[in-house]
Every structure is written in structure tokens, then in C-alpha cells.
Design a protein around this motif. Structure first.
Motif, PDB file in Angstrom:
ATOM      1  N   PRO A 107      59.129   8.701  -6.021  1.00  0.00           N
ATOM      2  CA  PRO A 107      58.492   7.699  -5.395  1.00  0.00           C
ATOM      3  C   PRO A 107      57.718   7.929  -4.360  1.00  0.00           C
ATOM      4  N   MET A 108      57.932   9.011  -3.393  1.00  0.00           N
ATOM      5  CA  MET A 108      57.007   9.571  -2.362  1.00  0.00           C
ATOM      6  C   MET A 108      56.052  10.499  -2.659  1.00  0.00           C
ATOM      7  N   ARG A 109      56.037  11.028  -3.952  1.00  0.00           N
ATOM      8  CA  ARG A 109      54.768  11.799  -4.427  1.00  0.00           C
ATOM      9  C   ARG A 109      54.915  12.817  -3.342  1.00  0.00           C
ATOM     10  N   MET A 110      55.922  13.414  -3.277  1.00  0.00           N
ATOM     11  CA  MET A 110      56.297  14.786  -2.362  1.00  0.00           C
ATOM     12  C   MET A 110      56.652  15.797  -3.176  1.00  0.00           C
ATOM     13  N   PHE A 111      56.702  15.870  -4.454  1.00  0.00           N
ATOM     14  CA  PHE A 111      57.026  17.221  -5.058  1.00  0.00           C
ATOM     15  C   PHE A 111      56.286  18.301  -4.861  1.00  0.00           C
ATOM     16  N   GLN A 112      57.005  19.405  -4.549  1.00  0.00           N
ATOM     17  CA  GLN A 112      56.549  20.843  -4.209  1.00  0.00           C
ATOM     18  C   GLN A 112      57.702  21.777  -4.987  1.00  0.00           C
ATOM     19  N   PRO A 113      56.735  22.591  -5.597  1.00  0.00           N
ATOM     20  CA  PRO A 113      57.798  23.453  -6.685  1.00  0.00           C
ATOM     21  C   PRO A 113      58.451  24.532  -5.598  1.00  0.00           C
ATOM     22  N   LYS A 114      59.681  24.896  -6.114  1.00  0.00           N
ATOM     23  CA  LYS A 114      60.486  25.809  -5.416  1.00  0.00           C
ATOM     24  C   LYS A 114      59.643  27.226  -5.380  1.00  0.00           C
ATOM     25  N   ARG A 115      59.572  27.954  -4.436  1.00  0.00           N
ATOM     26  CA  ARG A 115      59.162  29.488  -4.555  1.00  0.00           C
ATOM     27  C   ARG A 115      59.975  30.542  -5.116  1.00  0.00           C
TER      28      ARG A 115
END
Length: 45
Positions: free
Chosen positions: A37-45
Motif C-alpha cells: 500500500p505504501m509502494r515502499m518495497f526495497q529488496p534486502k541486500r
């Protein structure tokens, strides 16, 4: 497709669910990242 469980903001509770630290609520690990819902997806490093 990546899932919430692949996001750096995801903190697991167990194998199925966890907490999203940006939303502050419980989410499913297998939820598609496109449904964030926040469009905040960031892949884990």
C-alpha cells in the motif's frame, strides 16, 4: 516476483507472517510486493 518477505522493511514473526516496519502492521510474507500500500518495497541486500 518479489514478495513482502523479500523487502528490507519486513521483520518476520514466524514462517508465514511478519511486521512491516514502514506501515507498523502485520503482513503475510508471501504477499506480492506490487500490492504494497505504501509502494515502499526495497529488496534486502
Amino acid at each position: 516476483m518479489p514478495t513482502c518477505g523479500d523487502c528490507r522493511f519486513y521483520q518476520p514473526i514466524d514462517t508465514i507472517k511478519g511486521m512491516c516496519t514502514t506501515l507498523g502492521n502485520e503482513t503475510q510474507a508471501g504477499r506480492d510486493s506490487d500490492r504494497c500500500p505504501m509502494r515502499m518495497f526495497q529488496p534486502k541486500r
